[in-house]
Write an enzyme that holds these catalytic residues in place. Structure first.
Site, PDB file in Angstrom:
ATOM      1  N   PRO A   1      27.530  33.768  -4.951  1.00  0.00           N
ATOM      2  CA  PRO A   1      26.310  34.586  -4.969  1.00  0.00           C
ATOM      3  C   PRO A   1      26.392  35.762  -4.002  1.00  0.00           C
ATOM      4  CG  PRO A   1      25.771  32.257  -4.626  1.00  0.00           C
ATOM      5  CD  PRO A   1      27.253  32.380  -4.543  1.00  0.00           C
TER       6      PRO A   1
ATOM      7  N   GLU B   1      28.857  23.787  -0.274  1.00  0.00           N
ATOM      8  CA  GLU B   1      28.214  24.945   0.368  1.00  0.00           C
ATOM      9  C   GLU B   1      29.095  26.187   0.293  1.00  0.00           C
ATOM     10  OE1 GLU B   1      25.022  24.485   1.305  1.00  0.00           O
ATOM     11  OE2 GLU B   1      25.485  22.515   0.453  1.00  0.00           O
TER      12      GLU B   1
ATOM     13  N   ARG C   1      36.854  39.632 -24.223  1.00  0.00           N
ATOM     14  CA  ARG C   1      36.498  40.395 -25.417  1.00  0.00           C
ATOM     15  C   ARG C   1      36.844  41.878 -25.307  1.00  0.00           C
ATOM     16  NH1 ARG C   1      31.887  42.875 -25.180  1.00  0.00           N
ATOM     17  NH2 ARG C   1      31.292  42.671 -27.360  1.00  0.00           N
TER      18      ARG C   1
ATOM     19  N   ASP D   1      30.617  48.878 -28.421  1.00  0.00           N
ATOM     20  CA  ASP D   1      29.408  48.211 -27.962  1.00  0.00           C
ATOM     21  C   ASP D   1      28.436  49.219 -27.385  1.00  0.00           C
ATOM     22  OD1 ASP D   1      29.831  45.651 -28.551  1.00  0.00           O
ATOM     23  OD2 ASP D   1      30.465  45.024 -26.556  1.00  0.00           O
TER      24      ASP D   1
HETATM   25  N1  4GX Z   1      27.547  33.659  -9.265  1.00  0.00           N
HETATM   26  N2  4GX Z   1      27.531  29.517  -7.034  1.00  0.00           N
HETATM   27  C1  4GX Z   1      29.683  29.017  -5.950  1.00  0.00           C
HETATM   28  C2  4GX Z   1      29.730  27.557  -3.978  1.00  0.00           C
HETATM   29  C3  4GX Z   1      30.228  28.672  -3.147  1.00  0.00           C
HETATM   30  C4  4GX Z   1      29.428  29.352  -2.211  1.00  0.00           C
HETATM   31  C5  4GX Z   1      29.975  30.360  -1.459  1.00  0.00           C
HETATM   32  C6  4GX Z   1      32.023  30.034  -2.607  1.00  0.00           C
HETATM   33  C7  4GX Z   1      31.286  30.686  -1.654  1.00  0.00           C
HETATM   34  C8  4GX Z   1      27.374  31.707  -8.243  1.00  0.00           C
HETATM   35  C9  4GX Z   1      26.663  32.796  -8.807  1.00  0.00           C
HETATM   36  C10 4GX Z   1      26.786  30.525  -7.598  1.00  0.00           C
HETATM   37  C11 4GX Z   1      26.881  28.493  -6.214  1.00  0.00           C
HETATM   38  C12 4GX Z   1      28.946  29.288  -7.226  1.00  0.00           C
HETATM   39  C13 4GX Z   1      27.621  28.253  -4.936  1.00  0.00           C
HETATM   40  N3  4GX Z   1      31.520  29.031  -3.329  1.00  0.00           N
HETATM   41  N4  4GX Z   1      28.659  31.989  -8.384  1.00  0.00           N
HETATM   42  N5  4GX Z   1      29.020  27.947  -5.182  1.00  0.00           N
HETATM   43  N6  4GX Z   1      25.343  32.945  -8.887  1.00  0.00           N
HETATM   44  O1  4GX Z   1      25.586  30.463  -7.538  1.00  0.00           O
HETATM   45  O2  4GX Z   1      28.775  33.182  -9.007  1.00  0.00           O
END
Ligand code: 4GX
Length: 262
Positions: free
Chosen positions: A88, A115, A153, A168
């Protein structure tokens, strides 16, 4: 394009790249896909991939050693690829970024759980952090699949029609026009007459008008960012004129509505 996914849930990806257009592209050799189980790089006998956070608190953190070894192993096989962490904290994926990612020979997609990953992995082994949107998932696996669909794609030959991805409307900051198929009348609703007219010039014009009005109503931010063509501008101006005419007809026939607003 070669996708390598690093995850502790490798089985999640089997159905993903066995089916549909991705499955076909893999079978035809247009896409190379592989998955690395991070657990295979854990050095203890219980193959532990997570540990408690320094400083305390709830949740677990992915240990750096297995992840580092897994990333190095993937890079060794595909030295020219880009290493992406799904998180995120990354930049939100959009079509332009998908286009840029499609230009690499390979993508190594690191899927975190818990986490997140030890920060030192981020500093030394990740080229780019990408988020698929501002919401919290339970792991990076689904985010990696979203990214792979958006990128795959755009690879030449993956979609049946060579240029359908390039055409697109999203690429041009426009939403798609409405689509219809048979039957011509469904639950009392008929398909717009123009689409059954066989007049391709009129159909193209109608579709462009629909794309523009949809974008204006649903995603004005896209229309604002769009480089408008002569034809786009002519259509927008025609609407302005039509609306002005409606207003003008009102004010000449009904002076009340003018005086009450002033
Ligand atoms: N878009 N998540 C990853 C664990 C995490 C946290 C920090 C690495 C660093 C998400 C999103 C997402 C939740 C995937 C936490 N890994 N990933 N995860 N929105 O929410 O890509």
């Amino acid at each position: 394009m070669d996708f390598t996914v690093l995850t502790i849930f490798p089985e999640m990806f089997d159905p993903f790249w066995q089916h549909g257009i991705i499955g076909k592209a893999v079978a035809k050799g247009q896409l190379g896909v592989s998955v690395i189980n991070i657990r295979d790089f854990a050095n203890d006998k219980h193959q532990v991939t997570d540990d408690r956070p320094y400083g305390g608190g709830s949740g677990m953190v992915m240990k750096p050693e297995p992840l580092a070894e897994a990333i190095r192993s993937a890079r060794q096989r595909l030295p020219k690829s880009r290493t992406v962490l799904l998180t995120p904290q990354g930049r939100t994926l959009d079509q332009e970024q998908a286009q840029a990612l499609a230009g690499y020979e390979g993508l190594i997609l690191v899927c975190g759980r818990y986490e997140g990953v030890d920060e030192r992995i981020n500093q030394s082994l990740i080229d780019e952090e990408i988020s698929i949107g501002d919401y919290v998932l339970m792991g990076g696996e689904l985010a990696a699949m979203v990214l792979m669909e958006a990128v795959a794609r755009l690879i030449p030959g993956v979609l049946g029609n060579e240029n359908s991805a390039a055409l697109d409307s999203f690429t041009e900051n426009l939403l798609e026009h409405p689509h219809f198929t048979r039957p011509s009348v469904f639950e009392g609703e008929a398909v717009p007459e123009v689409l059954r007219s066989g007049n391709h010039k009129a159909i193209d014009q109608w579709r462009l008008e629909m794309s523009l009005i949809r974008t204006f109503l649903k995603r004005p931010d896209l229309l604002k960012a769009k480089r408008l063509s002569r034809q786009d501008i002519d259509i927008l101006k025609k609407w302005c004129k039509d609306i002005e005419n409606i207003i003008a007809a009102q004010s000449s026939s009904d002076s009340d509505s003018l005086s009450s607003s002033g």
